[in-house]
Design a protein around this motif. Structure first.
Motif, mmCIF file in Angstrom:
data_model
loop_
_atom_site.group_PDB
_atom_site.id
_atom_site.type_symbol
_atom_site.label_atom_id
_atom_site.label_comp_id
_atom_site.label_asym_id
_atom_site.label_seq_id
_atom_site.Cartn_x
_atom_site.Cartn_y
_atom_site.Cartn_z
ATOM 1 N N ASP A 1 0.867 -1.173 0.000
ATOM 2 C CA ASP A 1 0.000 0.000 0.000
ATOM 3 C C ASP A 1 0.903 1.220 0.000
ATOM 4 O OD1 ASP A 1 -2.388 1.483 0.209
ATOM 5 O OD2 ASP A 1 -2.207 1.633 2.387
ATOM 6 N N LEU A 2 0.358 2.375 -0.280
ATOM 7 C CA LEU A 2 1.079 3.626 -0.036
ATOM 8 C C LEU A 2 0.075 4.749 0.093
ATOM 9 C CD1 LEU A 2 1.014 4.900 -3.095
ATOM 10 C CD2 LEU A 2 3.148 3.671 -3.366
ATOM 11 N N GLU B 1 -8.677 -6.637 0.943
ATOM 12 C CA GLU B 1 -8.610 -6.494 2.404
ATOM 13 C C GLU B 1 -8.534 -5.026 2.811
ATOM 14 O OE1 GLU B 1 -5.344 -9.141 3.099
ATOM 15 O OE2 GLU B 1 -6.611 -10.883 2.748
ATOM 16 N N ARG B 2 -7.956 -4.204 1.971
ATOM 17 C CA ARG B 2 -7.921 -2.763 2.259
ATOM 18 C C ARG B 2 -9.269 -2.129 1.926
ATOM 19 N NH1 ARG B 2 -3.893 -1.026 4.566
ATOM 20 N NH2 ARG B 2 -4.831 1.044 4.435
ATOM 21 N N ARG B 3 -9.880 -2.579 0.868
ATOM 22 C CA ARG B 3 -11.209 -2.033 0.534
ATOM 23 C C ARG B 3 -12.194 -2.371 1.652
ATOM 24 N NH1 ARG B 3 -11.581 -1.023 -5.512
ATOM 25 N NH2 ARG B 3 -9.762 -1.966 -6.454
ATOM 26 N N GLN B 4 -12.122 -3.618 2.180
ATOM 27 C CA GLN B 4 -13.072 -4.055 3.208
ATOM 28 C C GLN B 4 -12.766 -3.480 4.584
ATOM 29 O OE1 GLN B 4 -12.716 -8.316 2.971
ATOM 30 N NE2 GLN B 4 -13.955 -8.412 1.117
ATOM 31 N N ASN B 5 -11.500 -3.531 4.989
ATOM 32 C CA ASN B 5 -11.162 -3.188 6.380
ATOM 33 C C ASN B 5 -10.785 -1.730 6.582
ATOM 34 O OD1 ASN B 5 -11.433 -5.918 7.135
ATOM 35 N ND2 ASN B 5 -9.380 -6.339 6.400
ATOM 36 N N PHE B 6 -10.449 -1.044 5.491
ATOM 37 C CA PHE B 6 -9.996 0.344 5.634
ATOM 38 C C PHE B 6 -10.788 1.281 4.733
ATOM 39 C CE2 PHE B 6 -6.590 -2.596 6.604
ATOM 40 C CZ PHE B 6 -6.235 -2.195 7.890
ATOM 41 N N SER B 7 -11.950 0.810 4.288
ATOM 42 C CA SER B 7 -12.895 1.629 3.502
ATOM 43 C C SER B 7 -12.253 2.299 2.295
ATOM 44 C CB SER B 7 -13.521 2.720 4.397
ATOM 45 O OG SER B 7 -14.037 2.150 5.551
ATOM 46 N N GLU B 8 -11.336 1.619 1.672
ATOM 47 C CA GLU B 8 -10.708 2.203 0.480
ATOM 48 C C GLU B 8 -11.679 2.227 -0.685
ATOM 49 O OE1 GLU B 8 -6.997 0.812 -1.073
ATOM 50 O OE2 GLU B 8 -5.963 1.555 0.680
ATOM 51 N N THR B 9 -11.762 3.365 -1.332
ATOM 52 C CA THR B 9 -12.657 3.505 -2.484
ATOM 53 C C THR B 9 -11.823 3.573 -3.768
ATOM 54 O OG1 THR B 9 -12.504 5.892 -2.353
ATOM 55 C CG2 THR B 9 -14.312 4.847 -1.117
ATOM 56 N N ASP B 10 -12.513 3.449 -4.895
ATOM 57 C CA ASP B 10 -11.811 3.563 -6.181
ATOM 58 C C ASP B 10 -11.166 4.943 -6.309
ATOM 59 O OD1 ASP B 10 -12.504 0.995 -6.980
ATOM 60 O OD2 ASP B 10 -14.419 1.650 -7.798
ATOM 61 N N GLU B 11 -11.807 5.953 -5.716
ATOM 62 C CA GLU B 11 -11.262 7.320 -5.781
ATOM 63 C C GLU B 11 -9.927 7.417 -5.019
ATOM 64 O OE1 GLU B 11 -13.946 10.089 -4.020
ATOM 65 O OE2 GLU B 11 -12.914 11.810 -4.886
ATOM 66 N N ILE B 12 -9.899 6.829 -3.850
ATOM 67 C CA ILE B 12 -8.646 6.852 -3.064
ATOM 68 C C ILE B 12 -7.559 6.071 -3.813
ATOM 69 C CG2 ILE B 12 -7.547 6.020 -0.922
ATOM 70 C CD1 ILE B 12 -10.265 6.516 0.474
ATOM 71 N N LEU C 1 0.488 -2.104 -8.860
ATOM 72 C CA LEU C 1 -0.111 -3.416 -9.134
ATOM 73 C C LEU C 1 -1.525 -3.357 -8.539
ATOM 74 C CD1 LEU C 1 -0.421 -6.428 -9.730
ATOM 75 C CD2 LEU C 1 1.140 -6.926 -7.857
ATOM 76 N N ILE C 2 -2.491 -3.134 -9.413
ATOM 77 C CA ILE C 2 -3.866 -2.904 -8.959
ATOM 78 C C ILE C 2 -4.619 -4.214 -8.793
ATOM 79 C CG2 ILE C 2 -6.080 -1.809 -9.600
ATOM 80 C CD1 ILE C 2 -3.819 0.082 -9.032
ATOM 81 N N CYS C 3 -5.248 -4.393 -7.647
ATOM 82 C CA CYS C 3 -6.074 -5.581 -7.455
ATOM 83 C C CYS C 3 -7.499 -5.280 -7.896
ATOM 84 C CB CYS C 3 -6.072 -5.998 -5.992
ATOM 85 S SG CYS C 3 -4.446 -6.491 -5.416
ATOM 86 N N ILE C 4 -8.015 -6.159 -8.744
ATOM 87 C CA ILE C 4 -9.401 -6.012 -9.190
ATOM 88 C C ILE C 4 -10.167 -7.231 -8.683
ATOM 89 C CG2 ILE C 4 -8.880 -4.571 -11.196
ATOM 90 C CD1 ILE C 4 -8.958 -7.076 -12.917
ATOM 91 N N GLN C 5 -11.374 -6.980 -8.227
ATOM 92 C CA GLN C 5 -12.135 -8.062 -7.615
ATOM 93 C C GLN C 5 -13.169 -8.664 -8.570
ATOM 94 O OE1 GLN C 5 -11.466 -5.023 -5.823
ATOM 95 N NE2 GLN C 5 -9.716 -6.155 -5.025
ATOM 96 N N SER C 6 -13.558 -7.880 -9.563
ATOM 97 C CA SER C 6 -14.551 -8.371 -10.518
ATOM 98 C C SER C 6 -14.369 -7.617 -11.830
ATOM 99 C CB SER C 6 -15.965 -8.114 -9.995
ATOM 100 O OG SER C 6 -16.283 -6.747 -10.157
#
Ligand code: PEP
Length: 222
Positions: A67-68, A98-109, A125-130
């Protein structure tokens, strides 16, 4: 010949001593091959020691963050900015589920983090879920990581992962490299990597043990 990325995501694991032990075991056994891109993403607390050990050993091993910060260096308590990480890391995982779920990361962030990474010569290295997850501009490496497959031992099928990879390449350009992540191990890695649109794997649990990680690399050699 296509690149093969094998990236270890240690998540919030390993003391500095454990991290260095892993590098001592894995580093000397990585085959020298221009198309094989092996990387390790330790915690921030281990980064500089891991980087030093890899440099001293001259191992063909890239270093990444998990992360950064979406911000520049400055008054952002607790953040690790890309500007300060520059030189220490080659790449950074961004937008992990895990960052999207636990730290409320949005696509904007995540888009802001990508911009910080790119400005500082760090490969995102972008993680995509769907198939609906957006890929920010100028990202050329993405990991398809369906949430049901993360840490569950239930990997997606290589064929389905390839379909998703194909859709993303059609949407964002054929030079987009798509890797797969989610319960990868030495028994299934070859099936993912041999798919025409998949160019590697992101490995969580099976990357923690040096022997298990090396057996993933070995499985691709034969
Ligand atoms: C991950 O979380 O990036 C991951 C690939 O995890 P695992 O291999 O443990 O499913």
């Amino acid at each position: 010949m296509k690149n093969i990325w094998i990236i270890a995501n240690w998540k919030s694991n390993k003391t500095i001593a454990e991290a260095l032990d892993w590098v001592d075991n894995v580093g000397p056994s990585i085959p020298e091959n221009e198309n094989l891109k092996v990387g390790v993403c330790p915690t921030f607390s281990c980064l500089s020691e891991v980087k030093k050990a890899i440099t001293v050993g001259n191992y063909p091993l890239m270093v990444g963050a998990q992360d950064l910060s979406p911000f520049d260096a400055g008054a952002y308590t607790g953040e690790e900015s890309a500007f300060l990480l520059k030189g220490l890391i080659d790449l950074s995982i961004l937008g992990h589920s895990e960052r999207r779920q636990n730290f409320s990361e949005t696509d904007e962030i995540i888009t802001k983090k990508v911009a910080q990474a790119l400005q500082n010569n760090i490969m995102p290295l972008i993680c995509i879920q769907s198939q609906d997850t957006p890929v920010p501009k100028d990202c050329r490496l993405v990991a398809y990581e369906p949430v049901f497959a993360i840490g569950t031992g239930k990997a997606d099928t290589p064929e389905n992962a390839n379909e998703v990879a194909k859709v993303f390449k059609q949407k964002y350009g054929d030079d987009l490299e798509v890797i797969y992540g989610g319960s990868v191990n030495s028994s299934n890695v070859q099936k993912f990597v041999s798919q025409p649109d998949i160019t590697g794997v992101l490995v969580g649990n099976a990357s923690l043990d040096a022997g298990a990680f090396l057996s993933i690399i070995k499985a691709l050699e034969g």
